[in-house]
Design a protein around this motif. Structure first.
Motif, short mmCIF file in Angstrom:
data_model
loop_
_atom_site.label_atom_id
_atom_site.label_comp_id
_atom_site.label_asym_id
_atom_site.label_seq_id
_atom_site.Cartn_x
_atom_site.Cartn_y
_atom_site.Cartn_z
N GLY A 448 0.81 -1.20 0.00
CA GLY A 448 0.00 0.00 0.00
C GLY A 448 0.85 1.25 0.00
N ASP A 449 0.23 2.35 -0.40
CA ASP A 449 0.88 3.66 -0.43
C ASP A 449 -0.13 4.70 0.00
OD1 ASP A 449 3.30 5.38 -1.80
OD2 ASP A 449 1.36 6.34 -2.11
N TRP A 450 0.26 5.54 0.95
CA TRP A 450 -0.60 6.63 1.40
C TRP A 450 0.19 7.93 1.30
CZ3 TRP A 450 -0.98 8.88 6.81
CH2 TRP A 450 -2.00 9.84 6.87
N SER A 451 -0.40 8.91 0.62
CA SER A 451 0.24 10.20 0.42
C SER A 451 -0.64 11.30 1.01
CB SER A 451 0.49 10.44 -1.08
OG SER A 451 1.12 11.67 -1.30
N PRO A 452 -0.42 11.67 2.27
CA PRO A 452 -1.25 12.70 2.90
C PRO A 452 -0.94 14.10 2.43
CG PRO A 452 0.45 11.97 4.41
CD PRO A 452 0.56 11.10 3.19
N ALA A 453 0.23 14.32 1.87
CA ALA A 453 0.63 15.65 1.39
C ALA A 453 1.48 15.46 0.14
CB ALA A 453 1.40 16.41 2.46
N ARG A 454 1.51 16.50 -0.69
CA ARG A 454 2.26 16.39 -1.95
C ARG A 454 3.72 16.04 -1.67
NH1 ARG A 454 1.53 17.61 -7.06
NH2 ARG A 454 -0.40 18.79 -6.71
N GLY A 455 4.19 14.97 -2.32
CA GLY A 455 5.57 14.54 -2.20
C GLY A 455 5.86 13.63 -1.03
N PHE A 456 4.93 13.50 -0.09
CA PHE A 456 5.16 12.66 1.08
C PHE A 456 4.40 11.34 0.92
CE2 PHE A 456 4.17 11.32 5.49
CZ PHE A 456 5.48 11.13 5.92
N HIS A 457 5.12 10.22 1.10
CA HIS A 457 4.53 8.90 0.88
C HIS A 457 4.92 7.96 2.01
CE1 HIS A 457 3.27 9.48 -3.40
NE2 HIS A 457 4.20 10.42 -3.33
N LEU A 458 3.96 7.21 2.49
CA LEU A 458 4.20 6.09 3.38
C LEU A 458 3.92 4.82 2.57
CD1 LEU A 458 2.43 7.39 6.60
CD2 LEU A 458 4.89 7.34 6.15
N THR A 459 4.95 4.02 2.36
CA THR A 459 4.84 2.87 1.46
C THR A 459 5.36 1.62 2.15
OG1 THR A 459 5.23 4.33 -0.43
CG2 THR A 459 5.45 1.98 -0.81
N GLY A 460 4.65 0.53 1.96
CA GLY A 460 5.10 -0.72 2.56
C GLY A 460 4.53 -1.92 1.84
N GLU A 461 5.09 -3.07 2.15
CA GLU A 461 4.64 -4.30 1.53
C GLU A 461 4.92 -5.46 2.47
OE1 GLU A 461 5.05 -5.00 -2.87
OE2 GLU A 461 6.39 -6.59 -2.18
N VAL A 462 4.04 -6.43 2.48
CA VAL A 462 4.23 -7.66 3.23
C VAL A 462 4.08 -8.83 2.27
CG1 VAL A 462 1.80 -7.81 3.92
CG2 VAL A 462 3.55 -8.99 5.26
N ARG A 463 4.92 -9.85 2.44
CA ARG A 463 4.87 -11.00 1.55
C ARG A 463 4.72 -12.28 2.36
NH1 ARG A 463 9.18 -10.17 -3.46
NH2 ARG A 463 8.17 -8.30 -4.31
N ALA A 464 3.95 -13.19 1.80
CA ALA A 464 3.77 -14.50 2.40
C ALA A 464 4.14 -15.56 1.37
CB ALA A 464 2.33 -14.69 2.86
N LYS A 465 5.16 -16.33 1.68
CA LYS A 465 5.59 -17.40 0.78
C LYS A 465 4.57 -18.53 0.78
CE LYS A 465 8.96 -21.14 0.64
NZ LYS A 465 10.16 -21.72 1.29
N VAL A 466 4.26 -19.03 -0.40
CA VAL A 466 3.36 -20.17 -0.55
C VAL A 466 4.13 -21.43 -0.92
CG1 VAL A 466 1.39 -21.10 -1.83
CG2 VAL A 466 1.42 -18.68 -1.17
N VAL A 467 5.08 -21.28 -1.82
CA VAL A 467 5.86 -22.43 -2.27
C VAL A 467 7.24 -21.93 -2.68
CG1 VAL A 467 5.10 -22.22 -4.67
CG2 VAL A 467 5.84 -24.45 -3.82
#
Length: 696
Positions: A448-467
């Motif tokens: 996901g990415d959230w940008s509350p103000a121009r140029g400012f971003h909170l970005t992250g990702e989570v991964r779950a291995k299946v195989v």
């Protein structure tokens, strides 16, 4: 042929250049233009990528990727499996590079043949090491023949004294391979040295899809005989069939005793499998509405802005702001769909011409990347109406457009908080493990990415291995350097649920031709910390210069929020240069993750449709012996736009990197968003190169 599995993804995604078949340019078992095993003097069509895989008996398997860098220069990466190569029953996974140059082009109507000089396995173990000069000629439309002289492997059958010995007696003796510590080094002291031998070959095409090959080989196969390969005679024969929709399948009989099979295909950047134009046509240029311009000044109401934003969204664009000043509309916009920024500008201009009042006659379109204004394009309603159906409308619209650095002029000052969420399947491959050439994990990623103000971003990702089997790697690192990369397998072993990255980022423009980015958090899978980058990229210029500096600490193996004891400061001064004709260079000078100092050099060929192929190498103050196997970091990369594959607009890409071995020397932080590559598609130099898509 599981040992050649790293190439399966490319094989399944490929297309075939029909011109290679028409010109009867075959690919040898070594992956270069040739007959069966022996090379020819021909070159591939400019820009072509040739992928091949072959198996000889059960113990010899190879995969190769060759790229026609220029009309004369060919580069190749080869990966080979040799079973029972190391007594008594040990196997060898070998990585090697080739380079060849077309000295003379063939005169099809005269007597001059195509002549190439080549270095085979010049930077690997040297098992396949050879040099050659080959001359090839067409005889009619269906026959080609090659006569060549070879050294190294190609000088081992019926060899004779090196004719280059008349230049210097050092050419008469070829040093041997001294051990694994030589792997990866360029063997200058072995080039064109030792005995030489003559080879020849011929191809015949009795029917359009079938190619028959015969050759006299100067390779005595001395490396393969201890593995059980039976060598009966120096003659090889082969047959290769080219399928209607692409790909070639062939069989060969080597040395009169051993059967081989091969598969290959070529990618022609100029001939994508699905041609573009499958997207809906652009909106028509409109006469504008009868509303007074004052109804939109200075900022339109919520209803008008929402309706305009919906029209932008239908075209894959983001309306980030609008301000109207007299007869001029200033638009802040983002491009979420189009690989060519000019196409995004053209569609935005068409929307504005139809939906804004007739009296608003000037459109200033300011493109943004991650909230940063990049380039402003000024267009007039009169020019759009005049050129929409003009035969040279693309050229004229570019000539009449005003293009400038967006930071020079003011924008709308508007910003609506934005958020995005994505879920997709991921595959994390790890190539060329000495115990298993292909390891990979696959699973589900949620980001996901959230940008509350121009140029400012909170970005992250989570991964779950299946195989996957990355966690099965168990080869401890023997590196004498800090283990900044050589322990990568431990991260896969410790956790199947992890955070690849979680960062707070701020992007802004400090001044004209300047871009800046600051980031903090979990920067990549193995490191977290704080990082900053500044880029100077004057509009329309060939050169750009960037600087980055990061303080990082190594993350825990479980992929969570914890850290280990190792920390360092790393950073570089990066110079980017556009050589023209699609060639771009990059040089990074600075301090690497293992606290070594040095430089990374990279050259990439970029095609206007977004297809890219490049190579890089790194040299630092770490000695070849301390670096370990491979001697220094190097590799090649291929980047294919999804739009090239499907014909549908997309900014997504498929990236493939072939790095012979991953060690600690020359290791860089894997920052996701480098300013040069983020902003280049929207900057003036790229905008101009792809302006032909403005009316698409």
């Amino acid at each position: 042929m599981s040992q050649c599995a790293p190439f399966v993804a490319l094989i399944l995604s490929g297309t075939v250049d029909k011109s290679a078949a028409e010109d009867l340019v075959g690919i040898s078992n070594y992956g270069v233009p040739g007959h069966v095993d022996m090379p020819s003097g021909f070159a591939l069509p400019d820009g072509t990528v040739a992928v091949s895989a072959n198996a000889v008996d059960i113990d010899i398997q190879r995969g190769a990727v060759a790229f026609q860098v220029t009309p004369r220069l060919t580069g190749l990466f080869r990966y080979s499996y040799l079973g029972r190569y190391i007594p008594p029953d040990g196997s060898l996974y070998d990585r090697s590079f080739d380079v060849r140059y077309l000295i003379a082009r063939e005169d099809r109507d005269g007597w001059i043949p195509a002549v190439s000089v080549g270095l085979q396995d010049f930077g690997g173990t040297g098992i396949f090491g050879a040099e050659y000069i080959a001359a090839s000629k067409h005889f009619g439309e269906d026959v080609t023949a090659t006569l060549g002289i070879g050294w190294g492997r190609f000088g081992t059958h019926n060899g004779f004294d090196n004719p280059l010995g008349i230049i210097n007696e050092s050419f008469e003796h070829r040093p041997g391979f001294t051990g694994i510590e030589d792997t990866g080094r360029v063997a200058f002291d072995r080039f064109f040295r030792g005995d030489a031998a003559i080879f020849f070959g011929a191809d015949w095409r009795p029917i359009e899809p079938l190619r028959l090959s015969f050759e006299y080989s100067s390779d005595a196969m001395t490396q393969e005989r201890p593995m059980g390969l039976r060598y009966a005679m120096p003659f090889n024969i082969g047959a290769q069939y080219r399928f209607r929709r692409g790909g070639t399948l062939g069989v060969s009989l080597l040395s009169g005793s051993t059967l081989g099979v091969n598969y290959g295909f070529t990618l022609d950047p100029f001939d994508p499998p699905s041609h573009s134009g499958r997207e809906p046509g652009p909106p028509a240029i409109g006469p504008g509405t009868a509303e007074p311009a004052s109804a939109w000044q200075p900022v339109p109401g919520a209803d008008r802005r929402a309706a305009l934003g919906s029209a932008f969204a239908e075209q894959g664009l983001v309306l980030e702001g609008i301000r109207v000043e007299g007869d001029t509309a200033v638009i802040d916009m983002g491009n979420g769909r189009w690989g060519a920024a000019a196409q995004a500008h053209g569609r935005a201009a068409a929307i504005l011409s139809a939906r804004l009042p007739r009296r608003i006659s000037i459109f200033r379109l300011r493109s943004h990347v991650a909230g940063m204004p990049v380039t402003e394009v000024t267009l007039t309603r009169a020019d759009l109406e005049d050129l929409e159906h003009a035969l040279d409308g693309s050229w004229q619209s570019y000539a009449r457009a005003g293009i400038s650095d967006a930071v020079v002029s003011s924008g709308t000052g508007q910003w609506d908080p934005a958020a995005g969420l994505w879920i997709y399947p991921y595959v994390s491959p790890f190539f060329f493990d000495p115990d298993n050439p292909l390891r990979a994990d696959a699973g589900i990623a949620v980001g996901g990415d959230w940008s509350p103000a121009r140029g400012f971003h909170l970005t992250g990702e989570v991964r779950a291995k299946v195989v996957g089997n990355l966690d099965e790697a168990d080869r401890p690192s023997n590196s004498t350097l800090p283990h900044v990369r050589s322990d990568a397998w431990l991260y896969a072993r410790e956790s199947s649920f992890f955070l690849p990255h979680l960062t707070a980022d701020y992007y802004w423009r400090p001044g004209e031709a300047l871009y800046a980015h600051a980031s903090a958090g979990l920067l990549e899978r193995m490191f977290g910390g704080v990082s900053g980058e500044v880029l100077w990229a004057p509009p329309g210029q060939r050169v750009a210069v960037g600087m980055d500096l990061s303080y990082v600490r190594q993350r825990d193996y479980d992929g969570g929020f914890g850290f280990q004891d190792y920390d360092t400061v790393t950073g570089f001064v990066s110079t980017y240069y556009d050589f023209g004709d699609g060639f771009r260079g990059q040089m990074d000078v600075g301090r690497y993750l293992a606290k070594d100092w040095g430089s990374t050099f990279a050259v990439t060929r970029h095609f206007n449709n977004g297809f890219e192929f490049g190579a890089f190498f790194t040299l630092t103050d770490v000695s070849f012996d301390d670096f370990g196997e491979g001697s220094f970091d190097k590799g090649i990369g291929l980047s294919v736009p999804l739009s090239w594959m499907t014909g549908k607009p997309s900014r997504n890409r498929m990236n493939f990197q072939f790095r012979p071995i991953l060690r600690d020397g020359g290791a860089q932080l894997a920052l996701r968003d480098r300013l040069y590559y983020m902003t280049r598609p929207e900057r003036q130099e790229e905008l101009a190169a792809r302006w032909g898509r403005f009316w698409r």
